[in-house]
Write an enzyme that holds these catalytic residues in place. Structure first.
Site, PDB file in Angstrom:
ATOM      1  N   TYR A  90     -13.043   4.706 -14.116  1.00  0.00           N
ATOM      2  CA  TYR A  90     -13.139   3.529 -13.243  1.00  0.00           C
ATOM      3  C   TYR A  90     -13.822   2.370 -13.975  1.00  0.00           C
ATOM      4  O   TYR A  90     -13.351   1.223 -13.932  1.00  0.00           O
ATOM      5  CB  TYR A  90     -13.920   3.924 -11.998  1.00  0.00           C
ATOM      6  CG  TYR A  90     -14.015   2.885 -10.916  1.00  0.00           C
ATOM      7  CD1 TYR A  90     -12.994   2.722  -9.988  1.00  0.00           C
ATOM      8  CD2 TYR A  90     -15.143   2.076 -10.792  1.00  0.00           C
ATOM      9  CE1 TYR A  90     -13.091   1.785  -8.966  1.00  0.00           C
ATOM     10  CE2 TYR A  90     -15.249   1.134  -9.789  1.00  0.00           C
ATOM     11  CZ  TYR A  90     -14.229   0.997  -8.873  1.00  0.00           C
ATOM     12  OH  TYR A  90     -14.327   0.070  -7.871  1.00  0.00           O
ATOM     13  N   ASP A 130       0.857  -1.182   0.000  1.00  0.00           N
ATOM     14  CA  ASP A 130       0.000   0.000   0.000  1.00  0.00           C
ATOM     15  C   ASP A 130       0.892   1.230   0.000  1.00  0.00           C
ATOM     16  O   ASP A 130       1.837   1.313   0.790  1.00  0.00           O
ATOM     17  CB  ASP A 130      -0.914   0.029   1.233  1.00  0.00           C
ATOM     18  CG  ASP A 130      -2.160   0.866   1.007  1.00  0.00           C
ATOM     19  OD1 ASP A 130      -2.003   2.072   0.701  1.00  0.00           O
ATOM     20  OD2 ASP A 130      -3.278   0.347   1.147  1.00  0.00           O
ATOM     21  N   ASN A 135      -5.842  -5.493  -5.462  1.00  0.00           N
ATOM     22  CA  ASN A 135      -6.983  -4.814  -4.860  1.00  0.00           C
ATOM     23  C   ASN A 135      -6.814  -3.298  -4.847  1.00  0.00           C
ATOM     24  O   ASN A 135      -7.781  -2.574  -4.620  1.00  0.00           O
ATOM     25  CB  ASN A 135      -7.152  -5.342  -3.423  1.00  0.00           C
ATOM     26  CG  ASN A 135      -8.097  -4.515  -2.600  1.00  0.00           C
ATOM     27  OD1 ASN A 135      -9.303  -4.585  -2.759  1.00  0.00           O
ATOM     28  ND2 ASN A 135      -7.550  -3.685  -1.702  1.00  0.00           N
ATOM     29  N   SER A 164       4.414   1.508  -5.774  1.00  0.00           N
ATOM     30  CA  SER A 164       3.149   1.761  -6.449  1.00  0.00           C
ATOM     31  C   SER A 164       2.919   0.789  -7.600  1.00  0.00           C
ATOM     32  O   SER A 164       3.816   0.554  -8.418  1.00  0.00           O
ATOM     33  CB  SER A 164       3.123   3.187  -7.003  1.00  0.00           C
ATOM     34  OG  SER A 164       1.981   3.391  -7.808  1.00  0.00           O
ATOM     35  N   VAL A 165       1.711   0.259  -7.670  1.00  0.00           N
ATOM     36  CA  VAL A 165       1.353  -0.624  -8.784  1.00  0.00           C
ATOM     37  C   VAL A 165       1.292   0.129 -10.103  1.00  0.00           C
ATOM     38  O   VAL A 165       1.261  -0.484 -11.171  1.00  0.00           O
ATOM     39  CB  VAL A 165      -0.014  -1.312  -8.538  1.00  0.00           C
ATOM     40  CG1 VAL A 165       0.005  -2.149  -7.277  1.00  0.00           C
ATOM     41  CG2 VAL A 165      -1.147  -0.279  -8.486  1.00  0.00           C
ATOM     42  N   LYS A 219     -12.083  -1.207 -14.887  1.00  0.00           N
ATOM     43  CA  LYS A 219     -12.601  -2.437 -14.285  1.00  0.00           C
ATOM     44  C   LYS A 219     -13.101  -3.412 -15.339  1.00  0.00           C
ATOM     45  O   LYS A 219     -13.031  -4.636 -15.149  1.00  0.00           O
ATOM     46  CB  LYS A 219     -13.713  -2.109 -13.286  1.00  0.00           C
ATOM     47  CG  LYS A 219     -13.216  -1.414 -12.028  1.00  0.00           C
ATOM     48  CD  LYS A 219     -12.139  -2.213 -11.317  1.00  0.00           C
ATOM     49  CE  LYS A 219     -11.878  -1.736  -9.910  1.00  0.00           C
ATOM     50  NZ  LYS A 219     -10.762  -2.472  -9.268  1.00  0.00           N
TER      51      LYS A 219
END
Length: 309
Positions: free
Chosen positions: A169, A42, A104, A77-78, A173
């Protein structure tokens, strides 16, 4: 009748992104309680994805260790290739393997479509969709070489059905489902399974939404579904499971049987649109083993049958 044996993760190493709060924290704690060594990832960013603080990931990792579990924090960071490699690298460096990846991590930047900036669109795709690619890409080779892996990616009902003011978003997704399908196909022969969870829980992602009339929606209602998808007993691959307010369901793409003609005009489509859209007897092509090819075979079959009539 005896109680079923608990499904444990002893000897497994799990990476959970966005694990400092909410759903990710629930996943990390559950996996650790069941024996997994966990990389708690995170950045500590705010809801828009800005800022980097190491407190949330380290707090959860310390919580796991204080309870007798095994965990290490990672603040990479992803959103970047280097970050994805650092996150998976933390598992390989500390524990020598990676068995489970749960992506996630998320952020939200709301705006109507006509007002959404390219910067806000990209910022959300960077975390949700490119972030999924970065961690999956970094882990996939090691998993395939080891002959085992479980990948759980996160979509949403907005990704399936859309939602106002979150085009970024919703697009991200929806894209996650496509990425999962390919990982499922390419991993199948190597013992690597990839599935999608569509979770809903009252966390900070629900800020600004009136949740006063909602039924119980704690992250702990979602965690068991993710835990099963992450476990060696998971028997599905390339599927989407929904976990919302205690309801667990499968989501799938279906098609109408369709209508064949050897040639079409715009007027033909207009005349036959109700038959074209008729879902009375839906057709479905599971991703694994060959949904793409099965879809083509089905359509070709209608054409060949029509030619012989």
């Amino acid at each position: 009748m005896s109680a079923p044996q608990p499904l444990r993760f002893d000897g497994r190493v799990a990476v959970v992104t966005g694990a400092g709060r909410g759903l990710g924290r629930a996943y990390a704690l559950m996996l650790a309680q069941r024996g997994a060594a966990v990389v708690v990832n995170d950045t500590g960013a705010d809801l828009t994805g800005d800022g980097v603080h190491d407190d949330p990931s380290e707090r959860v990792a310390a919580e796991i260790r204080d309870a007798g579990g095994v965990a290490v924090a990672c603040t990479a960071s992803v959103a970047t290739r280097d970050g994805g490699e650092a996150i998976i690298g933390a598992a390989l460096e500390h524990y020598g393997r990676v068995d489970v990846v749960i992506h996630n991590a998320g952020n939200v930047r709301r705006a109507p479509l006509r007002e959404m900036s390219p910067e806000d669109f990209d910022a959300v795709l960077d975390v949700h969709l490119r972030g999924a690619f970065h961690v999956v890409r970094a882990a996939f080779g090691a998993m395939c070489d080891a002959g085992y892996g479980r990948i759980v990616l996160t979509s949403s009902i907005g990704g399936i059905y859309g939602n106002a003011d979150v085009a970024n978003y919703a697009a991200a997704k929806a894209g996650v489902i496509g990425l999962s399908n390919v990982a499922a196909l390419e991993g199948a022969a190597h013992g690597v399974r990839c599935n999608v969870v569509v979770p809903a829980a009252v966390t900070r992602m629900a800020e600004g939404i009136d949740t006063s009339a909602y039924p119980p929606m704690e992250p702990e209602l979602v965690a068991p579904v993710v835990g099963w998808l992450a476990h060696e007993s998971c028997s599905v691959n390339g599927e989407v499971l929904i976990a919302l307010a205690g309801r667990v369901a499968r989501a799938a793409v279906v098609e109408s049987p369709g209508v064949y003609q050897p040639d079409w005009t715009i007027e033909d489509v207009d005349a036959r649109i109700e038959a074209i859209r008729d879902l009375t007897d839906p057709v479905m092509f599971p991703v694994v083993p060959d949904g793409h090819a099965a879809h083509i075979r089905y359509s070709f079959g209608m054409a060949q049958q029509g030619e012989t009539q």
